[in-house]
Design a protein around this motif. Structure first.
Motif, short mmCIF file in Angstrom:
data_model
loop_
_atom_site.label_atom_id
_atom_site.label_comp_id
_atom_site.label_asym_id
_atom_site.label_seq_id
_atom_site.Cartn_x
_atom_site.Cartn_y
_atom_site.Cartn_z
N ALA A 1 7.54 -5.50 -3.61
CA ALA A 1 7.43 -5.21 -2.18
C ALA A 1 7.37 -6.51 -1.38
O ALA A 1 8.00 -6.62 -0.32
CB ALA A 1 6.19 -4.36 -1.91
N HIS A 2 6.66 -7.50 -1.89
CA HIS A 2 6.60 -8.79 -1.18
C HIS A 2 7.93 -9.52 -1.27
O HIS A 2 8.32 -10.21 -0.33
CB HIS A 2 5.48 -9.66 -1.76
CG HIS A 2 4.11 -9.13 -1.49
ND1 HIS A 2 3.60 -9.00 -0.21
CD2 HIS A 2 3.16 -8.66 -2.32
CE1 HIS A 2 2.40 -8.49 -0.28
NE2 HIS A 2 2.09 -8.26 -1.55
N MET B 1 0.82 -1.18 0.00
CA MET B 1 0.00 0.00 0.00
C MET B 1 0.87 1.25 0.00
O MET B 1 0.59 2.20 -0.73
CB MET B 1 -0.91 -0.06 1.22
CG MET B 1 -1.80 1.11 1.37
SD MET B 1 -3.28 0.81 0.43
CE MET B 1 -4.22 2.20 0.85
N ILE B 2 1.90 1.26 0.82
CA ILE B 2 2.78 2.43 0.88
C ILE B 2 3.57 2.56 -0.42
O ILE B 2 3.76 3.68 -0.91
CB ILE B 2 3.72 2.33 2.10
CG1 ILE B 2 2.95 2.65 3.36
CG2 ILE B 2 4.91 3.25 1.95
CD1 ILE B 2 3.79 2.72 4.60
N ALA B 3 4.02 1.45 -0.98
CA ALA B 3 4.79 1.50 -2.23
C ALA B 3 3.97 2.10 -3.35
O ALA B 3 4.47 2.91 -4.14
CB ALA B 3 5.27 0.10 -2.60
N GLU B 4 2.70 1.74 -3.41
CA GLU B 4 1.82 2.29 -4.45
C GLU B 4 1.64 3.79 -4.27
O GLU B 4 1.62 4.56 -5.24
CB GLU B 4 0.47 1.59 -4.45
CG GLU B 4 0.52 0.15 -4.96
CD GLU B 4 0.89 -0.86 -3.87
OE1 GLU B 4 1.12 -0.45 -2.71
OE2 GLU B 4 0.97 -2.05 -4.18
N GLY C 1 1.13 -4.45 -11.29
CA GLY C 1 1.34 -5.31 -10.13
C GLY C 1 2.80 -5.60 -9.85
O GLY C 1 3.12 -6.36 -8.92
N VAL C 2 3.70 -5.02 -10.60
CA VAL C 2 5.12 -5.28 -10.40
C VAL C 2 5.57 -4.72 -9.05
O VAL C 2 6.36 -5.35 -8.34
CB VAL C 2 5.94 -4.66 -11.55
CG1 VAL C 2 7.43 -4.73 -11.28
CG2 VAL C 2 5.61 -5.35 -12.85
N ALA D 1 10.92 -8.03 -1.47
CA ALA D 1 11.93 -7.32 -0.68
C ALA D 1 11.87 -7.71 0.79
O ALA D 1 12.89 -7.68 1.48
CB ALA D 1 11.73 -5.82 -0.82
N PHE D 2 10.72 -8.10 1.27
CA PHE D 2 10.58 -8.46 2.69
C PHE D 2 10.51 -9.96 2.91
O PHE D 2 10.15 -10.42 3.98
CB PHE D 2 9.34 -7.77 3.28
CG PHE D 2 9.44 -6.28 3.22
CD1 PHE D 2 10.41 -5.61 3.94
CD2 PHE D 2 8.58 -5.55 2.43
CE1 PHE D 2 10.51 -4.23 3.89
CE2 PHE D 2 8.68 -4.17 2.36
CZ PHE D 2 9.65 -3.51 3.08
N SER D 3 10.88 -10.73 1.91
CA SER D 3 10.84 -12.19 2.01
C SER D 3 12.23 -12.74 2.29
O SER D 3 13.16 -12.53 1.51
CB SER D 3 10.31 -12.78 0.71
OG SER D 3 10.46 -14.18 0.70
N PRO D 4 12.41 -13.47 3.41
CA PRO D 4 13.72 -14.05 3.69
C PRO D 4 14.13 -15.10 2.66
O PRO D 4 15.32 -15.25 2.37
CB PRO D 4 13.56 -14.70 5.06
CG PRO D 4 12.24 -14.30 5.59
CD PRO D 4 11.46 -13.70 4.48
N VAL D 5 13.17 -15.81 2.09
CA VAL D 5 13.49 -16.81 1.08
C VAL D 5 14.06 -16.13 -0.17
O VAL D 5 15.02 -16.62 -0.78
CB VAL D 5 12.24 -17.64 0.73
CG1 VAL D 5 12.52 -18.59 -0.42
CG2 VAL D 5 11.76 -18.41 1.94
N ALA D 6 13.49 -14.98 -0.55
CA ALA D 6 14.00 -14.25 -1.71
C ALA D 6 15.43 -13.78 -1.46
O ALA D 6 16.29 -13.87 -2.34
CB ALA D 6 13.10 -13.08 -2.03
N TRP D 7 15.71 -13.28 -0.26
CA TRP D 7 17.06 -12.82 0.05
C TRP D 7 18.04 -13.99 0.08
O TRP D 7 19.20 -13.86 -0.33
CB TRP D 7 17.09 -12.06 1.36
CG TRP D 7 16.54 -10.68 1.17
CD1 TRP D 7 15.33 -10.22 1.58
CD2 TRP D 7 17.17 -9.60 0.48
NE1 TRP D 7 15.16 -8.93 1.19
CE2 TRP D 7 16.27 -8.50 0.51
CE3 TRP D 7 18.38 -9.44 -0.16
CZ2 TRP D 7 16.57 -7.28 -0.06
CZ3 TRP D 7 18.68 -8.22 -0.75
CH2 TRP D 7 17.77 -7.17 -0.69
#
Length: 151
Positions: free
Chosen positions: A53-54, A1-4, A47-48, A56-62
């Motif tokens: 945003a999801h 929401m904030i990113a948008e 939707g990019v 950036a806050f995902s430990p699996v992605a990092w």
């Protein structure tokens, strides 16, 4: 929401700057600024931004980024080691065989391939020209250098 919200505010600010630029009769620059300012809104609408945003806050992605970084480091290290050693094992073996048996490898595989090994030139005898003291032989140093290089 904030990113948008941030992307929408950035787009609005960019469009405002484009209007001011167009008011100053710089229409090409204004069109370019407007194009850049519409990119964040387009990313939000597709939707990019939400996906990023999801992520950036995902430990699996990092962790995935860490694995990709480790893979890149391994590729770079092995490439550097290969360069230092002189190629892969097969390339080194072929070069070693070419040095041992030059007759078997006399015909290169293609006519445009560079020659293997350093070029050999006959060694020129050292030039020991006497140094002239008079003004008539002012170029004796230059002549000695040219003779040294075989010119």
């Amino acid at each position: 929401m904030i990113a948008e919200t941030v992307c929408s505010a950035a787009s609005a600010a960019g469009l405002g700057i484009a209007v001011v630029t167009a008011y100053r009769k710089r229409f090409v620059a204004a069109a370019r600024i407007a194009a850049y300012s519409l990119v964040p809104v387009g990313l939000v609408m597709t939707g990019v931004v939400g996906w990023l945003a999801h992520t950036a806050f995902s430990p699996v992605a990092w962790a995935g980024f860490g694995v990709l970084g480790a893979a890149w480091a391994l590729f770079a290290t092995t490439r550097a080691v290969e360069r230092r050693r002189g190629g892969t094992r097969a390339q080194r073996r072929a070069a070693r065989d070419a040095q041992r048996d030059p007759v078997a490898t006399a015909a290169p595989s293609s006519s445009s391939a560079p020659a293997l090994g350093p070029a050999t030139r006959p060694a020129a005898p050292p030039a020991t020209a006497p140094r002239a003291t008079g003004s008539s032989d002012d170029f004796s140093d230059i002549e000695a250098i040219l003779k040294k290089h075989g010119i």
